[in-house]
Design a protein around this motif. Sequence first.
Motif, short mmCIF file in Angstrom:
data_model
loop_
_atom_site.label_atom_id
_atom_site.label_comp_id
_atom_site.label_asym_id
_atom_site.label_seq_id
_atom_site.Cartn_x
_atom_site.Cartn_y
_atom_site.Cartn_z
N VAL A 1 18.86 43.47 34.24
CA VAL A 1 19.43 42.57 35.24
C VAL A 1 20.95 42.68 35.27
O VAL A 1 21.56 42.86 36.33
N MET A 2 21.57 42.60 34.10
CA MET A 2 23.03 42.69 34.03
C MET A 2 23.53 44.04 34.52
O MET A 2 24.52 44.12 35.27
N LEU B 1 20.01 30.29 41.14
CA LEU B 1 18.85 29.72 41.84
C LEU B 1 17.81 30.80 42.13
O LEU B 1 16.61 30.59 41.94
N LEU B 2 18.26 31.96 42.59
CA LEU B 2 17.32 33.05 42.85
C LEU B 2 16.66 33.51 41.55
O LEU B 2 15.46 33.82 41.54
N ALA B 3 17.42 33.55 40.47
CA ALA B 3 16.84 33.94 39.18
C ALA B 3 15.74 32.96 38.77
O ALA B 3 14.67 33.37 38.29
N LEU B 4 15.99 31.67 38.95
CA LEU B 4 14.96 30.67 38.64
C LEU B 4 13.75 30.84 39.55
O LEU B 4 12.59 30.72 39.11
N SER C 1 16.12 36.97 33.83
CA SER C 1 16.81 36.82 35.11
C SER C 1 17.96 35.83 35.00
O SER C 1 19.07 36.08 35.48
N VAL C 2 17.69 34.69 34.38
CA VAL C 2 18.73 33.66 34.26
C VAL C 2 19.84 34.10 33.31
O VAL C 2 21.03 33.98 33.62
N LEU C 3 19.46 34.62 32.14
CA LEU C 3 20.47 35.05 31.17
C LEU C 3 21.33 36.18 31.73
O LEU C 3 22.56 36.15 31.60
N ALA D 1 27.75 36.55 35.98
CA ALA D 1 28.63 35.62 36.69
C ALA D 1 29.84 35.26 35.83
O ALA D 1 30.97 35.13 36.34
N LEU D 2 29.61 35.11 34.53
CA LEU D 2 30.71 34.80 33.62
C LEU D 2 31.77 35.89 33.64
O LEU D 2 32.98 35.62 33.74
#
Length: 510
Positions: A75-76, A111-114, A283-285, A291-292
Amino acid sequence: MTVPRPAGAAEPTGPESPESATAAEPTGPGSSEPSTAADAGPAVGPAKAVAAVSAVSGAPAPRRTFGLAAATALVMGNIIGGGIFALPATVAPYGTISLLAFLVLSVGAVLLALLFGRLARRSPVTGGLYVYPRDAFGEFAGFLSAWSYWTMCWVSIAALAVAVVGYVDVLIPLHGNHVLQAVVAMAALWLPAAANFAGTRWVGAVQVVSTILKFVPLLLLATIGLFFVDADNFGPFNASGQSVSGALAASAALLLYSFLGVESAAVSAGEVRDPERTVGRASVLGTLASALVYVLGTIAVFGLVPHDRLVDSGAPFADAVNAITGSGWGGTAIALVAVASITGCLNGWILMAAQMPYAAARDGLFPAPFARLGKGGVPGFGVWACAVLGSLLIALNYTAGPDTTFRVLVLITTFTGCVPYLLSAAAQLYWLARGTRELPHSRLRSSGRGPHRPAGLARDLIVAVLSFGFSFWLIAGAGYAAVYQGVLFLFAGIPVYVWLRGRKDTAQAA
Protein backbone atom coordinates in the motif's frame (compact mmCIF):
# COMPACT_ATOMS: atom_id res chain seq x y z
CA MET A 1 -24.66 -21.81 4.28
CA THR A 2 -22.20 -22.37 1.44
CA VAL A 3 -18.52 -22.87 0.97
CA PRO A 4 -16.75 -19.87 -0.64
CA ARG A 5 -14.87 -20.19 -3.87
CA PRO A 6 -11.15 -19.83 -4.34
CA ALA A 7 -9.65 -16.41 -5.02
CA GLY A 8 -10.79 -15.13 -8.37
CA ALA A 9 -13.65 -17.58 -8.67
CA ALA A 10 -17.03 -16.08 -9.40
CA GLU A 11 -19.59 -15.37 -6.73
CA PRO A 12 -23.31 -15.09 -7.45
CA THR A 13 -23.73 -11.76 -9.19
CA GLY A 14 -26.34 -9.08 -9.47
CA PRO A 15 -28.99 -7.83 -7.12
CA GLU A 16 -31.15 -10.83 -7.87
CA SER A 17 -28.70 -13.21 -6.21
CA PRO A 18 -30.09 -14.44 -2.89
CA GLU A 19 -27.65 -13.70 -0.11
CA SER A 20 -28.68 -16.72 1.91
CA ALA A 21 -28.66 -19.26 -0.89
CA THR A 22 -27.37 -22.65 0.09
CA ALA A 23 -25.40 -23.21 -3.07
CA ALA A 24 -23.96 -20.76 -5.56
CA GLU A 25 -23.95 -21.24 -9.29
CA PRO A 26 -20.67 -20.79 -11.10
CA THR A 27 -20.64 -17.72 -13.32
CA GLY A 28 -17.40 -17.96 -15.22
CA PRO A 29 -14.71 -20.24 -16.51
CA GLY A 30 -12.76 -19.99 -13.29
CA SER A 31 -15.63 -20.94 -11.04
CA SER A 32 -15.51 -24.11 -9.04
CA GLU A 33 -18.46 -26.43 -8.71
CA PRO A 34 -20.90 -25.67 -5.93
CA SER A 35 -20.34 -27.59 -2.77
CA THR A 36 -22.12 -28.07 0.51
CA ALA A 37 -19.15 -29.49 2.33
CA ALA A 38 -19.41 -26.95 5.07
CA ASP A 39 -22.95 -27.96 5.93
CA ALA A 40 -21.74 -31.15 7.54
CA GLY A 41 -19.29 -29.52 9.91
CA PRO A 42 -18.75 -26.58 12.19
CA ALA A 43 -18.38 -23.03 10.97
CA VAL A 44 -14.94 -22.18 9.58
CA GLY A 45 -13.20 -19.06 8.31
CA PRO A 46 -12.75 -18.07 4.68
CA ALA A 47 -9.18 -19.34 4.39
CA LYS A 48 -10.10 -22.83 5.58
CA ALA A 49 -13.21 -22.78 3.44
CA VAL A 50 -11.18 -21.98 0.33
CA ALA A 51 -8.99 -24.98 1.08
CA ALA A 52 -12.11 -27.09 1.50
CA VAL A 53 -13.37 -26.06 -1.91
CA SER A 54 -10.00 -26.82 -3.44
CA ALA A 55 -10.09 -30.31 -1.98
CA VAL A 56 -13.60 -30.92 -3.33
CA SER A 57 -13.17 -29.40 -6.78
CA GLY A 58 -9.51 -30.21 -7.39
CA ALA A 59 -8.72 -26.52 -7.92
CA PRO A 60 -5.36 -25.34 -6.59
CA ALA A 61 -5.53 -23.39 -3.35
CA PRO A 62 -4.57 -19.73 -3.76
CA ARG A 63 -1.10 -18.69 -2.66
CA ARG A 64 -1.24 -16.32 0.29
CA THR A 65 2.30 -14.99 0.63
CA PHE A 66 1.70 -11.42 1.88
CA GLY A 67 1.65 -10.92 5.63
CA LEU A 68 0.75 -7.64 7.32
CA ALA A 69 4.20 -6.11 6.74
CA ALA A 70 4.30 -6.96 3.02
CA ALA A 71 0.68 -5.88 2.48
CA THR A 72 1.30 -2.58 4.29
CA ALA A 73 4.47 -2.05 2.25
CA LEU A 74 2.49 -2.74 -0.91
CA VAL A 75 0.00 0.00 0.00
CA MET A 76 2.71 2.48 0.99
CA GLY A 77 4.89 1.64 -1.99
CA ASN A 78 2.05 2.18 -4.43
CA ILE A 79 0.89 5.43 -2.82
CA ILE A 80 4.35 6.97 -2.41
CA GLY A 81 5.79 7.00 -5.90
CA GLY A 82 7.69 9.70 -7.72
CA GLY A 83 5.07 12.39 -7.31
CA ILE A 84 6.03 13.25 -3.74
CA PHE A 85 9.37 14.61 -4.95
CA ALA A 86 7.72 17.23 -7.18
CA LEU A 87 4.42 17.87 -5.38
CA PRO A 88 5.54 20.78 -3.12
CA ALA A 89 6.62 22.83 -6.13
CA THR A 90 3.53 21.82 -8.09
CA VAL A 91 1.10 23.16 -5.50
CA ALA A 92 3.24 26.08 -4.29
CA PRO A 93 1.50 28.59 -6.63
CA TYR A 94 -1.69 28.05 -4.62
CA GLY A 95 0.01 28.92 -1.33
CA THR A 96 -0.16 27.08 1.98
CA ILE A 97 -3.84 26.32 1.37
CA SER A 98 -2.47 23.26 -0.43
CA LEU A 99 -1.45 21.91 2.98
CA LEU A 100 -5.13 22.01 3.93
CA ALA A 101 -5.93 20.16 0.69
CA PHE A 102 -3.38 17.51 1.69
CA LEU A 103 -5.14 17.05 5.03
CA VAL A 104 -8.55 16.73 3.34
CA LEU A 105 -7.18 14.16 0.89
CA SER A 106 -5.52 12.25 3.74
CA VAL A 107 -8.84 11.95 5.60
CA GLY A 108 -10.57 10.83 2.40
CA ALA A 109 -7.88 8.25 1.69
CA VAL A 110 -8.25 6.79 5.20
CA LEU A 111 -12.02 6.56 4.63
CA LEU A 112 -11.38 4.61 1.43
CA ALA A 113 -8.95 2.35 3.31
CA LEU A 114 -11.64 1.61 5.90
CA LEU A 115 -14.17 0.99 3.13
CA PHE A 116 -11.92 -1.50 1.36
CA GLY A 117 -11.19 -3.23 4.64
CA ARG A 118 -14.93 -3.78 5.22
CA LEU A 119 -15.52 -4.92 1.66
CA ALA A 120 -12.57 -7.32 1.87
CA ARG A 121 -14.33 -9.04 4.78
CA ARG A 122 -17.18 -9.73 2.40
CA SER A 123 -15.00 -10.91 -0.53
CA PRO A 124 -11.39 -11.63 0.50
CA VAL A 125 -10.27 -12.51 -3.03
CA THR A 126 -7.95 -11.12 -5.70
CA GLY A 127 -9.34 -8.24 -7.75
CA GLY A 128 -11.34 -6.60 -4.96
CA LEU A 129 -12.38 -3.42 -6.77
CA TYR A 130 -13.72 -5.56 -9.60
CA VAL A 131 -15.37 -8.10 -7.32
CA TYR A 132 -17.30 -5.63 -5.15
CA PRO A 133 -19.32 -3.95 -7.98
CA ARG A 134 -19.76 -7.32 -9.71
CA ASP A 135 -21.28 -8.94 -6.64
CA ALA A 136 -23.58 -5.99 -6.01
CA PHE A 137 -24.67 -4.85 -9.47
CA GLY A 138 -23.78 -7.59 -11.91
CA GLU A 139 -21.11 -8.38 -14.47
CA PHE A 140 -21.30 -5.16 -16.49
CA ALA A 141 -20.54 -2.99 -13.47
CA GLY A 142 -17.69 -5.34 -12.55
CA PHE A 143 -16.28 -5.13 -16.06
CA LEU A 144 -16.42 -1.32 -16.13
CA SER A 145 -14.59 -1.19 -12.82
CA ALA A 146 -11.93 -3.66 -13.98
CA TRP A 147 -11.49 -1.95 -17.35
CA SER A 148 -11.21 1.50 -15.80
CA TYR A 149 -8.73 0.38 -13.14
CA TRP A 150 -6.63 -1.58 -15.62
CA THR A 151 -6.44 1.45 -17.91
CA MET A 152 -5.28 3.62 -15.04
CA CYS A 153 -2.63 1.07 -14.07
CA TRP A 154 -0.78 0.65 -17.34
CA VAL A 155 -0.91 4.37 -18.19
CA SER A 156 0.41 5.21 -14.71
CA ILE A 157 3.15 2.61 -15.07
CA ALA A 158 4.42 4.35 -18.20
CA ALA A 159 4.25 7.74 -16.49
CA LEU A 160 6.23 6.48 -13.49
CA ALA A 161 8.89 4.95 -15.74
CA VAL A 162 9.30 8.28 -17.52
CA ALA A 163 9.55 10.03 -14.14
CA VAL A 164 12.64 7.93 -13.32
CA VAL A 165 14.53 9.55 -16.19
CA GLY A 166 14.71 12.99 -14.56
CA TYR A 167 16.30 11.59 -11.41
CA VAL A 168 18.70 9.31 -13.28
CA ASP A 169 19.79 12.40 -15.23
CA VAL A 170 20.93 13.94 -11.94
CA LEU A 171 23.12 10.91 -11.24
CA ILE A 172 24.26 10.20 -14.82
CA PRO A 173 23.80 13.12 -17.23
CA LEU A 174 21.84 12.01 -20.30
CA HIS A 175 22.34 15.34 -22.13
CA GLY A 176 18.79 15.38 -23.49
CA ASN A 177 19.39 12.31 -25.66
CA HIS A 178 15.91 10.89 -26.27
CA VAL A 179 17.24 7.44 -27.15
CA LEU A 180 19.12 7.17 -23.84
CA GLN A 181 16.12 8.55 -21.98
CA ALA A 182 13.84 5.96 -23.57
CA VAL A 183 16.29 3.18 -22.69
CA VAL A 184 16.37 4.30 -19.05
CA ALA A 185 12.57 4.45 -18.91
CA MET A 186 12.25 1.01 -20.51
CA ALA A 187 14.74 -0.43 -18.01
CA ALA A 188 12.82 1.16 -15.14
CA LEU A 189 9.68 -0.57 -16.37
CA TRP A 190 11.03 -4.01 -17.27
CA LEU A 191 13.21 -4.60 -14.19
CA PRO A 192 10.20 -4.51 -11.82
CA ALA A 193 8.28 -6.59 -14.37
CA ALA A 194 11.00 -9.23 -14.07
CA ALA A 195 10.54 -9.24 -10.29
CA ASN A 196 6.84 -9.93 -10.86
CA PHE A 197 7.62 -12.86 -13.15
CA ALA A 198 9.63 -14.32 -10.26
CA GLY A 199 6.46 -14.59 -8.16
CA THR A 200 4.48 -12.81 -5.46
CA ARG A 201 7.01 -13.75 -2.78
CA TRP A 202 9.68 -11.75 -4.62
CA VAL A 203 7.25 -8.90 -5.23
CA GLY A 204 6.57 -8.68 -1.50
CA ALA A 205 10.27 -8.75 -0.65
CA VAL A 206 11.16 -6.06 -3.19
CA GLN A 207 8.25 -3.95 -1.96
CA VAL A 208 9.37 -4.09 1.68
CA VAL A 209 12.99 -3.20 0.83
CA SER A 210 12.12 -0.37 -1.58
CA THR A 211 9.54 1.07 0.82
CA ILE A 212 12.11 1.22 3.63
CA LEU A 213 14.69 2.79 1.31
CA LYS A 214 12.36 5.63 0.38
CA PHE A 215 10.27 5.97 3.55
CA VAL A 216 13.10 6.40 6.04
CA PRO A 217 14.94 9.25 4.24
CA LEU A 218 11.68 11.07 3.50
CA LEU A 219 10.55 10.70 7.11
CA LEU A 220 13.91 11.97 8.36
CA LEU A 221 13.56 15.08 6.20
CA ALA A 222 9.94 15.47 7.29
CA THR A 223 10.96 15.40 10.97
CA ILE A 224 14.48 16.85 11.18
CA GLY A 225 13.59 19.46 8.59
CA LEU A 226 10.87 20.83 10.86
CA PHE A 227 13.58 22.12 13.26
CA PHE A 228 15.01 24.31 10.47
CA VAL A 229 11.70 25.75 9.27
CA ASP A 230 11.50 29.51 8.82
CA ALA A 231 7.94 30.83 9.07
CA ASP A 232 8.74 33.64 6.60
CA ASN A 233 9.29 31.04 3.85
CA PHE A 234 5.70 29.80 3.83
CA GLY A 235 4.32 32.69 1.83
CA PRO A 236 0.62 33.64 1.59
CA PHE A 237 -2.17 31.27 2.58
CA ASN A 238 -3.95 31.71 -0.77
CA ALA A 239 -1.58 32.87 -3.51
CA SER A 240 -3.81 31.85 -6.41
CA GLY A 241 -6.13 34.84 -6.56
CA GLN A 242 -9.10 32.45 -6.51
CA SER A 243 -11.63 32.02 -3.74
CA VAL A 244 -10.60 29.80 -0.83
CA SER A 245 -12.92 27.01 -1.98
CA GLY A 246 -11.69 27.34 -5.57
CA ALA A 247 -8.03 27.26 -4.57
CA LEU A 248 -8.67 24.30 -2.27
CA ALA A 249 -10.36 22.32 -5.06
CA ALA A 250 -7.72 23.27 -7.63
CA SER A 251 -4.78 22.27 -5.44
CA ALA A 252 -6.57 19.06 -4.44
CA ALA A 253 -7.02 18.24 -8.13
CA LEU A 254 -3.23 18.33 -8.52
CA LEU A 255 -2.64 16.31 -5.34
CA LEU A 256 -5.29 13.61 -5.66
CA TYR A 257 -3.18 11.44 -7.98
CA SER A 258 -0.68 11.06 -5.15
CA PHE A 259 -3.11 8.93 -3.10
CA LEU A 260 -3.98 6.38 -5.77
CA GLY A 261 -2.87 3.01 -4.42
CA VAL A 262 -4.84 2.97 -1.17
CA GLU A 263 -6.73 -0.02 -2.64
CA SER A 264 -3.60 -2.12 -3.24
CA ALA A 265 -4.16 -4.63 -0.42
CA ALA A 266 -7.80 -5.11 -1.44
CA VAL A 267 -6.88 -5.76 -5.08
CA SER A 268 -4.31 -8.35 -3.92
CA ALA A 269 -6.50 -9.88 -1.18
CA GLY A 270 -6.15 -13.34 -2.73
CA GLU A 271 -2.40 -13.22 -1.98
CA VAL A 272 -2.82 -11.85 1.57
CA ARG A 273 -2.79 -14.11 4.61
CA ASP A 274 -5.92 -13.77 6.77
CA PRO A 275 -7.36 -11.15 4.38
CA GLU A 276 -10.46 -10.51 6.49
CA ARG A 277 -8.33 -8.69 9.03
CA THR A 278 -5.04 -8.02 7.23
CA VAL A 279 -6.47 -6.09 4.25
CA GLY A 280 -8.19 -3.51 6.42
CA ARG A 281 -5.24 -3.10 8.76
CA ALA A 282 -2.69 -2.87 5.95
CA SER A 283 -4.84 -0.36 4.05
CA VAL A 284 -5.25 1.94 7.03
CA LEU A 285 -1.66 1.63 8.29
CA GLY A 286 -0.17 2.14 4.82
CA THR A 287 -2.41 5.13 4.11
CA LEU A 288 -1.75 6.79 7.47
CA ALA A 289 2.02 6.33 7.13
CA SER A 290 1.97 7.70 3.58
CA ALA A 291 -0.18 10.67 4.61
CA LEU A 292 2.23 11.39 7.47
CA VAL A 293 5.17 11.52 5.07
CA TYR A 294 3.23 13.62 2.57
CA VAL A 295 1.97 16.23 5.01
CA LEU A 296 5.09 16.59 7.17
CA GLY A 297 7.39 16.47 4.15
CA THR A 298 5.46 19.19 2.37
CA ILE A 299 5.35 21.37 5.49
CA ALA A 300 9.13 20.98 5.86
CA VAL A 301 9.78 21.91 2.23
CA PHE A 302 7.42 24.91 2.41
CA GLY A 303 9.26 26.13 5.51
CA LEU A 304 12.77 25.49 4.22
CA VAL A 305 12.54 26.90 0.70
CA PRO A 306 11.33 30.50 0.19
CA HIS A 307 7.98 30.60 -1.59
CA ASP A 308 9.24 32.54 -4.62
CA ARG A 309 12.00 29.98 -5.17
CA LEU A 310 9.76 26.98 -4.46
CA VAL A 311 7.33 27.97 -7.22
CA ASP A 312 10.08 27.54 -9.84
CA SER A 313 11.94 24.65 -8.19
CA GLY A 314 12.57 21.54 -10.26
CA ALA A 315 13.69 19.49 -7.25
CA PRO A 316 12.04 20.90 -4.11
CA PHE A 317 13.19 18.13 -1.76
CA ALA A 318 16.77 18.54 -2.95
CA ASP A 319 16.52 22.29 -2.35
CA ALA A 320 15.18 21.57 1.15
CA VAL A 321 18.09 19.26 1.97
CA ASN A 322 20.53 21.84 0.64
CA ALA A 323 18.92 24.45 2.91
CA ILE A 324 19.60 22.21 5.92
CA THR A 325 23.14 21.13 5.06
CA GLY A 326 24.31 24.24 3.24
CA SER A 327 25.91 22.03 0.58
CA GLY A 328 24.92 20.68 -2.84
CA TRP A 329 24.87 16.96 -2.17
CA GLY A 330 21.13 17.02 -1.46
CA GLY A 331 20.23 16.65 -5.12
CA THR A 332 22.27 13.47 -5.48
CA ALA A 333 20.88 11.93 -2.29
CA ILE A 334 17.27 12.72 -3.20
CA ALA A 335 17.82 11.41 -6.73
CA LEU A 336 18.95 8.05 -5.33
CA VAL A 337 15.94 7.91 -3.02
CA ALA A 338 13.63 8.88 -5.89
CA VAL A 339 14.92 6.10 -8.15
CA ALA A 340 14.41 3.54 -5.37
CA SER A 341 10.98 5.00 -4.63
CA ILE A 342 9.69 4.89 -8.18
CA THR A 343 11.15 1.45 -8.86
CA GLY A 344 9.37 0.05 -5.83
CA CYS A 345 6.19 1.82 -6.87
CA LEU A 346 6.44 0.27 -10.35
CA ASN A 347 6.98 -3.13 -8.76
CA GLY A 348 3.66 -2.89 -6.92
CA TRP A 349 1.66 -1.25 -9.72
CA ILE A 350 2.65 -3.91 -12.23
CA LEU A 351 1.24 -6.52 -9.86
CA MET A 352 -1.98 -4.50 -9.53
CA ALA A 353 -2.24 -4.14 -13.31
CA ALA A 354 -2.03 -7.92 -13.72
CA GLN A 355 -4.35 -8.95 -10.90
CA MET A 356 -7.41 -6.87 -11.76
CA PRO A 357 -7.88 -8.37 -15.27
CA TYR A 358 -6.96 -11.79 -13.84
CA ALA A 359 -9.99 -11.72 -11.56
CA ALA A 360 -12.25 -10.54 -14.40
CA ALA A 361 -10.84 -13.13 -16.81
CA ARG A 362 -11.69 -15.90 -14.35
CA ASP A 363 -15.31 -14.84 -14.84
CA GLY A 364 -14.99 -14.68 -18.62
CA LEU A 365 -15.12 -10.85 -18.62
CA PHE A 366 -11.55 -10.29 -19.83
CA PRO A 367 -9.66 -12.21 -22.53
CA ALA A 368 -8.82 -15.73 -21.32
CA PRO A 369 -4.98 -15.34 -21.39
CA PHE A 370 -5.23 -12.86 -18.50
CA ALA A 371 -6.41 -15.73 -16.25
CA ARG A 372 -3.21 -17.75 -16.64
CA LEU A 373 -0.97 -17.93 -13.61
CA GLY A 374 2.78 -18.34 -13.83
CA LYS A 375 4.88 -20.58 -11.62
CA GLY A 376 5.25 -17.84 -9.04
CA GLY A 377 1.51 -17.30 -8.73
CA VAL A 378 1.52 -14.05 -10.75
CA PRO A 379 -0.72 -13.64 -13.83
CA GLY A 380 2.11 -13.68 -16.35
CA PHE A 381 0.14 -12.54 -19.38
CA GLY A 382 -1.19 -9.56 -17.44
CA VAL A 383 2.38 -8.53 -16.56
CA TRP A 384 3.43 -8.87 -20.20
CA ALA A 385 0.41 -6.88 -21.39
CA CYS A 386 0.93 -3.90 -19.08
CA ALA A 387 4.69 -3.89 -19.73
CA VAL A 388 4.21 -3.93 -23.51
CA LEU A 389 1.47 -1.27 -23.46
CA GLY A 390 3.56 0.87 -21.12
CA SER A 391 6.56 0.48 -23.42
CA LEU A 392 4.48 1.65 -26.38
CA LEU A 393 3.47 4.78 -24.45
CA ILE A 394 7.10 5.42 -23.48
CA ALA A 395 8.16 5.11 -27.12
CA LEU A 396 5.37 7.51 -28.12
CA ASN A 397 6.49 9.99 -25.49
CA TYR A 398 10.07 10.12 -26.74
CA THR A 399 9.27 10.15 -30.44
CA ALA A 400 6.25 12.44 -30.73
CA GLY A 401 7.44 15.21 -28.41
CA PRO A 402 6.01 16.61 -25.17
CA ASP A 403 2.49 17.53 -26.37
CA THR A 404 1.41 14.02 -27.25
CA THR A 405 -1.39 11.59 -26.62
CA PHE A 406 0.73 10.20 -23.78
CA ARG A 407 0.28 13.35 -21.73
CA VAL A 408 -3.43 13.42 -22.46
CA LEU A 409 -3.75 9.86 -21.19
CA VAL A 410 -1.83 10.71 -18.03
CA LEU A 411 -4.40 13.43 -17.28
CA ILE A 412 -7.25 10.91 -17.23
CA THR A 413 -5.60 8.38 -14.90
CA THR A 414 -7.14 10.05 -11.87
CA PHE A 415 -10.61 9.75 -13.39
CA THR A 416 -10.14 6.12 -14.43
CA GLY A 417 -8.72 5.30 -10.99
CA CYS A 418 -11.60 6.90 -9.11
CA VAL A 419 -14.39 5.13 -11.05
CA PRO A 420 -13.72 1.83 -9.20
CA TYR A 421 -13.65 3.76 -5.91
CA LEU A 422 -17.07 5.21 -6.65
CA LEU A 423 -18.53 1.84 -7.68
CA SER A 424 -17.06 0.11 -4.62
CA ALA A 425 -18.58 2.69 -2.28
CA ALA A 426 -21.90 2.27 -4.08
CA ALA A 427 -21.64 -1.51 -3.65
CA GLN A 428 -21.20 -1.12 0.10
CA LEU A 429 -24.22 1.19 0.23
CA TYR A 430 -26.18 -1.45 -1.68
CA TRP A 431 -25.29 -4.18 0.81
CA LEU A 432 -26.15 -1.89 3.71
CA ALA A 433 -29.49 -1.06 2.11
CA ARG A 434 -30.19 -4.79 1.81
CA GLY A 435 -29.26 -5.27 5.44
CA THR A 436 -26.34 -7.58 4.61
CA ARG A 437 -23.09 -6.16 5.93
CA GLU A 438 -21.47 -9.56 6.33
CA LEU A 439 -19.48 -11.25 3.60
CA PRO A 440 -20.88 -14.05 1.39
CA HIS A 441 -18.20 -16.28 2.89
CA SER A 442 -19.76 -15.63 6.29
CA ARG A 443 -22.61 -17.90 5.28
CA LEU A 444 -20.27 -20.48 6.78
CA ARG A 445 -20.99 -18.82 10.11
CA SER A 446 -24.37 -17.21 9.64
CA SER A 447 -26.93 -16.34 7.02
CA GLY A 448 -25.47 -12.82 6.79
CA ARG A 449 -28.88 -11.42 7.76
CA GLY A 450 -28.50 -11.47 11.50
CA PRO A 451 -29.20 -8.43 13.65
CA HIS A 452 -26.71 -5.61 13.33
CA ARG A 453 -25.28 -3.57 16.14
CA PRO A 454 -26.48 0.03 15.66
CA ALA A 455 -23.00 1.44 16.26
CA GLY A 456 -21.41 -0.84 13.67
CA LEU A 457 -24.13 -0.17 11.13
CA ALA A 458 -23.84 3.59 11.62
CA ARG A 459 -20.05 3.40 11.25
CA ASP A 460 -20.24 1.43 8.02
CA LEU A 461 -22.91 3.75 6.63
CA ILE A 462 -20.91 6.89 7.43
CA VAL A 463 -17.74 5.43 5.88
CA ALA A 464 -19.60 4.35 2.73
CA VAL A 465 -21.43 7.67 2.26
CA LEU A 466 -18.31 9.77 2.84
CA SER A 467 -16.23 7.50 0.58
CA PHE A 468 -18.80 7.87 -2.18
CA GLY A 469 -18.84 11.66 -1.78
CA PHE A 470 -15.03 11.81 -1.65
CA SER A 471 -14.70 9.74 -4.83
CA PHE A 472 -17.27 11.93 -6.58
CA TRP A 473 -15.34 15.04 -5.51
CA LEU A 474 -12.08 13.57 -6.84
CA ILE A 475 -13.66 12.82 -10.22
CA ALA A 476 -15.04 16.37 -10.40
CA GLY A 477 -11.64 17.73 -9.41
CA ALA A 478 -9.99 16.01 -12.36
CA GLY A 479 -11.42 18.75 -14.59
CA TYR A 480 -13.84 18.87 -17.51
CA ALA A 481 -11.32 17.72 -20.11
CA ALA A 482 -10.11 14.75 -18.06
CA VAL A 483 -13.67 13.63 -17.25
CA TYR A 484 -14.72 13.96 -20.90
CA GLN A 485 -11.72 12.03 -22.20
CA GLY A 486 -11.96 9.52 -19.37
CA VAL A 487 -15.59 8.73 -20.16
CA LEU A 488 -14.67 8.14 -23.80
CA PHE A 489 -11.84 5.85 -22.75
CA LEU A 490 -14.18 4.02 -20.38
CA PHE A 491 -16.85 3.53 -23.03
CA ALA A 492 -14.21 2.21 -25.44
CA GLY A 493 -14.25 -0.95 -23.34
CA ILE A 494 -17.93 -1.63 -23.99
CA PRO A 495 -17.31 -3.44 -27.33
CA VAL A 496 -14.84 -5.68 -25.50
CA TYR A 497 -17.49 -6.54 -22.92
CA VAL A 498 -20.12 -7.18 -25.59
CA TRP A 499 -17.83 -9.55 -27.47
CA LEU A 500 -16.71 -11.48 -24.38
CA ARG A 501 -20.20 -11.67 -22.91
CA GLY A 502 -21.60 -12.92 -26.24
CA ARG A 503 -18.98 -15.67 -26.46
CA LYS A 504 -19.56 -16.61 -22.84
CA ASP A 505 -23.36 -16.88 -23.25
CA THR A 506 -22.91 -18.92 -26.42
CA ALA A 507 -20.58 -21.33 -24.64
CA GLN A 508 -22.97 -21.70 -21.71
CA ALA A 509 -25.95 -22.29 -24.05
CA ALA A 510 -24.01 -25.03 -25.84
